[in-house]
Design an enzyme around this catalytic site. Structure first.
Site, PDB file in Angstrom:
ATOM      1  N   SER A 239       0.831  -1.207   0.000  1.00 17.17           N
ATOM      2  CA  SER A 239       0.000   0.000   0.000  1.00 17.17           C
ATOM      3  C   SER A 239       0.868   1.261   0.000  1.00 17.17           C
ATOM      4  O   SER A 239       0.541   2.248  -0.648  1.00 17.17           O
ATOM      5  CB  SER A 239      -0.930  -0.011   1.208  1.00 17.17           C
ATOM      6  OG  SER A 239      -0.173  -0.241   2.381  1.00 17.17           O
TER       7      SER A 239
ATOM      8  N   TYR B  89       4.031   1.382  -1.163  1.00 16.04           N
ATOM      9  CA  TYR B  89       4.657   1.412  -2.484  1.00 16.04           C
ATOM     10  C   TYR B  89       3.690   2.039  -3.487  1.00 16.04           C
ATOM     11  O   TYR B  89       4.053   2.917  -4.263  1.00 16.04           O
ATOM     12  CB  TYR B  89       5.029  -0.009  -2.920  1.00 16.04           C
ATOM     13  CG  TYR B  89       5.651  -0.066  -4.300  1.00 16.04           C
ATOM     14  CD1 TYR B  89       7.027   0.013  -4.468  1.00 16.04           C
ATOM     15  CD2 TYR B  89       4.849  -0.176  -5.443  1.00 16.04           C
ATOM     16  CE1 TYR B  89       7.599  -0.024  -5.733  1.00 16.04           C
ATOM     17  CE2 TYR B  89       5.411  -0.213  -6.710  1.00 16.04           C
ATOM     18  CZ  TYR B  89       6.778  -0.134  -6.855  1.00 16.04           C
ATOM     19  OH  TYR B  89       7.333  -0.157  -8.111  1.00 16.04           O
ATOM     20  N   ASP B  90       2.433   1.583  -3.443  1.00 13.34           N
ATOM     21  CA  ASP B  90       1.429   2.086  -4.384  1.00 13.34           C
ATOM     22  C   ASP B  90       1.196   3.584  -4.216  1.00 13.34           C
ATOM     23  O   ASP B  90       0.994   4.297  -5.194  1.00 13.34           O
ATOM     24  CB  ASP B  90       0.103   1.331  -4.209  1.00 13.34           C
ATOM     25  CG  ASP B  90       0.245  -0.144  -4.591  1.00 13.34           C
ATOM     26  OD1 ASP B  90       1.264  -0.504  -5.211  1.00 13.34           O
ATOM     27  OD2 ASP B  90      -0.657  -0.937  -4.256  1.00 13.34           O
TER      28      ASP B  90
ATOM     29  N   LYS C 175      -7.244 -11.597  -8.887  1.00 13.37           N
ATOM     30  CA  LYS C 175      -5.839 -11.192  -8.979  1.00 13.37           C
ATOM     31  C   LYS C 175      -5.100 -11.831  -7.810  1.00 13.37           C
ATOM     32  O   LYS C 175      -5.194 -11.391  -6.663  1.00 13.37           O
ATOM     33  CB  LYS C 175      -5.684  -9.672  -8.937  1.00 13.37           C
ATOM     34  CG  LYS C 175      -4.225  -9.272  -9.105  1.00 13.37           C
ATOM     35  CD  LYS C 175      -4.087  -7.845  -9.582  1.00 13.37           C
ATOM     36  CE  LYS C 175      -2.641  -7.526  -9.920  1.00 13.37           C
ATOM     37  NZ  LYS C 175      -1.762  -7.572  -8.752  1.00 13.37           N
TER      38      LYS C 175
ATOM     39  N   GLU D  40       0.212 -17.827 -11.904  1.00 11.85           N
ATOM     40  CA  GLU D  40       0.731 -17.314 -10.645  1.00 11.85           C
ATOM     41  C   GLU D  40       1.019 -18.479  -9.716  1.00 11.85           C
ATOM     42  O   GLU D  40       0.172 -19.348  -9.513  1.00 11.85           O
ATOM     43  CB  GLU D  40      -0.349 -16.401 -10.018  1.00 11.85           C
ATOM     44  CG  GLU D  40       0.168 -15.487  -8.946  1.00 11.85           C
ATOM     45  CD  GLU D  40       0.658 -14.141  -9.489  1.00 11.85           C
ATOM     46  OE1 GLU D  40       0.814 -14.007 -10.723  1.00 11.85           O
ATOM     47  OE2 GLU D  40       0.883 -13.241  -8.665  1.00 11.85           O
TER      48      GLU D  40
ATOM     49  N   CYS E 256      -3.458 -11.151  38.193  1.00  8.22           N
ATOM     50  CA  CYS E 256      -3.617 -11.596  39.579  1.00  8.22           C
ATOM     51  C   CYS E 256      -2.407 -11.338  40.450  1.00  8.22           C
ATOM     52  O   CYS E 256      -2.445 -11.586  41.650  1.00  8.22           O
ATOM     53  CB  CYS E 256      -3.984 -13.081  39.604  1.00  8.22           C
ATOM     54  SG  CYS E 256      -2.602 -14.164  39.201  1.00  8.22           S
TER      55      CYS E 256
ATOM     56  N   CYS F  83       1.641 -17.208  33.799  1.00  9.35           N
ATOM     57  CA  CYS F  83       1.261 -16.907  35.167  1.00  9.35           C
ATOM     58  C   CYS F  83       1.272 -18.227  35.927  1.00  9.35           C
ATOM     59  O   CYS F  83       0.726 -19.223  35.464  1.00  9.35           O
ATOM     60  CB  CYS F  83      -0.141 -16.299  35.171  1.00  9.35           C
ATOM     61  SG  CYS F  83      -0.900 -16.301  36.798  1.00  9.35           S
TER      62      CYS F  83
END
Ligand code: NAD
Length: 695
Positions: A51, A53-54, A138, A195, A437, A452
């Site tokens: 995102s 890069y875009d 895609k 792909e 606790c 714990c």
């Protein structure tokens, strides 16, 4: 530098001149994109999410569109991304492998924009018929070109810069979904494009296993696929589970290519390639928009990552007419979905205590829209993961949310780290105490989680502790199930385990779905459970790593609870089958004052057992013998067989080893029997066991 001296609005004889600084701006954006391209395509190690890069790419594109004189031939907007890796053999593509134009308007308008461009390019008028499109997914993986000659796979290549890719045939041969030989009658030459990807379940499984073994994890499925395909060693590629979808053609020879894209895909399917079923053919932009919408709705359920859908003009004749631009065909577009990875600020690290006491670090994020929702928290898994990714408070991080998996911090953008930040150490951050606790928090050797130790006391573990305490092999309190425990704990009717013994009829009968009769039954079951045995009580405490068999060993060895409580890790290791890890979790459990307090309260409430249980059990005839039960016995239940073996002084273990004395095998016995045979152990059937017991 020259540009900076030229004033705004000045025109030279040979055309408009850019504003001062714009050229530097464009160069800076290009330099940034080139670095990101190198990290992404060559190193398979991107430093920013797609995102981001875009965004930079769009910024450069807008700048170039407004100032065409700034465009350079080698600008990332003009050519496809990756230079081939030097170690792999270069392959020149006979038909270039292009990119696809991205439509970033993620509303239905995106489909209309594309249709309008196509119609304009073809010179169509509004009254002309709508265009037929093929729509598909895609996939977010790595593009491959597979060359078959006379039906045999001869070469597999990556896209590279579109002209020259890399030969990865050696790795592709390890992918079972890719046929080494075409089905049916094969053309002389067929280049299939598609792909290669890693499915989400395969990715999650791979990472879970890596995490368990303390090994590095993959950032996302795309990197997983690209990294494996571009390995030099096919054995490494073979270890990573990869899949493939065919979506197009390269060069073909001696084949009557079908007239539409959809028919090409059908033909590829018939040749033996996986072709995704999520595809359609439709008329005009409305059909595309509704495909986009339908896929968006099921994106989270798909078993692989997609970052959008692709629209292609269906008729190959029209595709030829439309042609190409520098890096993209004019007849296709990628219509995006919201990004599944985004960057944001990690403001703080909190911890969560799970039902079993695992203390998990959680990143508190500056709200960010990712994978279609606003995310404010993301898991950091554990200390090892934090160390490996070097995640610190104040870092800009990449968050991934794909499918219904909880959002995760996948990496840090180191160049944005503020000065003076420090490594995060979970145990120190919580002061070695459980934030719920206040019991001691520890990290056992061999375990990745911090835990714990106040298992009986901790509010986060209360429900789990209660259910385990009540379970059949523990205190066997019939009727104290999940729904009831939820009501008791959520309604704060019990805070500590011992409170269950102070419940009265009126309180219980007042609960949802609780008739007076069942309330009375529960009270009776509680009353009955107070007469316990020591080993059941020890097991019921839910000490980590202490199962039923260990509880029995402990009861037999120590005879009294006080003796067990007083034992240190060294003394505990004297018990047969108790190693250092188990010893340490027992010692830590009893060292926690909160737990001892709950035990006192349970005893005060009337829980008791016979002391001295099983003190070296009057040397039964099976003393010192270890049995493993497998399969179904003809008359005895497994439980019964176990009880009778134990009553005779023998031990029953869950796994076969050289120390096993006998394996008792019934019908449908599985791998345990095989292992026993391999080790040459004595194998008995039910009759054999009964004989042994009767001896
Ligand atoms: P692209 O990946 O957006 O689109 C082209 C590719 O789509 C094809 O090569 C093919 O592999 C793939 N594809 C998937 N399904 C397809 C289908 N059904 N039909 C046809 N092709 C299909 O374009 P690109 O040029 O490969 O890469 C650009 C993108 O890569 C950017 O949008 C960016 O998100 C990412 N990128 C990220 C970084 C980074 O640093 N994070 C760097 C460079 C590129």
């Amino acid at each position: 530098m020259a540009d900076t001296q030229i004033q705004v609005g000045l025109f030279q004889v040979n055309g408009p001149v850019a504003q001062p600084g714009l050229s530097e701006q464009a160069n800076a954006l290009r330099a940034k994109l080139r670095r990101y391209d190198h990290e992404y395509y060559v190193l398979d190690d991107p430093s920013v999410p797609d995102s981001e890069y875009d965004r930079v790419f769009r910024e450069l594109k807008a700048l170039e569109e407004a100032n065409p004189e700034l465009i350079t031939a080698d600008s990332p907007t003009q050519r496809v991304g990756g230079a081939p890796m030097s170690e792999l053999t270069p392959v020149r593509h006979r038909i270039p492998m292009l990119s696809i134009e991205t439509e970033t308007d993620i509303t239905p308008q995106g489909a209309h924009n594309f249709d309008a461009r196509v119609r304009k390019k073809l010179g169509l008028l509004p009254e002309d018929a709508p265009i037929e499109y093929a729509a598909e997914l895609k996939f977010d993986g790595l593009a491959l070109s597979l060359r078959y000659e006379h039906g045999l796979l001869v070469q597999a290549a990556t896209r590279g810069d579109g002209e020259v890719g890399e030969d990865v045939t050696h790795n592709i041969r390890t992918i079972r979904q890719i046929p080494l030989q075409l089905h049916g009658t094969a053309p002389d030459v067929l280049e299939v494009r598609g792909e290669v990807y890693m499915s989400r379940p395969d990715f999650e499984r791979y990472n879970a296993r890596q995490r368990e073994q303390g090994k590095p994890t993959l950032v996302n499925p795309r990197n997983g696929a690209a990294g494996s395909i571009r390995q030099l060693d096919p054995r490494l590629a073979a270890q990573r589970p990869l899949s493939f979808f065919a979506y197009g053609l390269g060069e073909t020879n001696g084949w009557n290519v079908p007239p539409t894209h959809a028919q090409v895909l059908d033909a590829l399917h018939a040749f033996g390639f996986p072709v995704c079923v999520e595809r359609t053919v439709g008329l005009g932009p409305e059909a595309l928009a509704s495909f986009h919408q339908a896929i968006a709705a099921k994106r989270d359920q798909l078993p692989y990552d997609i970052d959008g859908v692709v629209y292609k003009v269906n008729r190959l004749g029209l595709q030829r007419e439309l042609g190409f631009r520098s890096r993209e065909p004019n007849w296709a577009v990628a219509h995006k979905f919201p990004a599944q990875e985004e960057m944001t600020l990690l403001e703080h690290i909190d911890v969560q205590v799970g039902r079993t006491g695992a203390i998990t670090p959680v990143a508190r994020l500056k709200p960010v829209f990712v994978g279609g929702v606003t995310v404010t928290n993301a898991t950091l898994h554990n200390q090892d993961e934090i160390d490996r990714k070097d995640v610190r408070i104040g870092d800009t991080v990449i968050v991934r949310r794909a499918g219904d998996v909880i959002p995760e911090v996948v990496s840090v953008i180191k160049e944005r780290r503020p000065p003076g930040s420090q490594a995060y150490v979970l145990l120190e951050a919580i002061g070695h105490l459980c934030p719920i606790c206040g019991s001691h928090a520890v990290r056992l050797p061999e375990e990745v989680a911090v835990r714990c130790t106040g298992g009986l006391f901790c509010a986060a573990q209360r429900k789990q502790a209660m259910l385990h305490f009540a379970s059949r092999r523990a205190m066997d309190i019939e009727g104290l199930g999940e729904k009831l425990v939820d009501q008791l704990v959520d309604g704060q009717l019990v805070t500590t385990l011992a409170d269950i013994y102070h419940l009265d009829l009126a309180t219980l009968a007042g609960l949802e779905r609780m008739a007076e009769k069942s309330a009375q039954n529960l009270l009776d079951a509680l009353q009955k459970s107070k007469q316990a045995t020591l080993h059941r009580f020890i097991y019921a405490l839910g000490i980590r790593n202490v199962g039923e068999a260990t509880a029995k060993d402990l009861a037999r060895y120590f005879g009294k609870l006080e003796a067990l409580q007083a034992a240190d890790a060294e003394a505990l290791q004297q018990v047969p089958d108790v190693g250092p890890v188990v010893a340490r979790s027992i010692a830590e459990f009893f060292a926690e004052e909160h737990n001892r307090e709950v035990i006192r309260k349970l005893i005060d409430a009337g829980v008791q057992w016979e002391e001295g249980e099983g003190q070296p059990a009057s040397s039964g005839k099976l003393e010192g013998k270890t049995f493993v039960l497998t399969g179904t016995l003809p008359t005895m239940s497994r439980e019964e067989a176990k009880e009778r073996i134990e009553a005779a002084g023998g031990k029953v273990s869950g796994s076969v080893s050289k120390k096993t004395s006998y394996v008792v095998a019934g019908s449908e016995a599985g791998s345990k029997l095989n292992k026993a045979q391999e080790l040459g152990l004595s194998i008995l059937d039910e009759a054999g066991l009964l004989g042994l017991l009767a001896e």
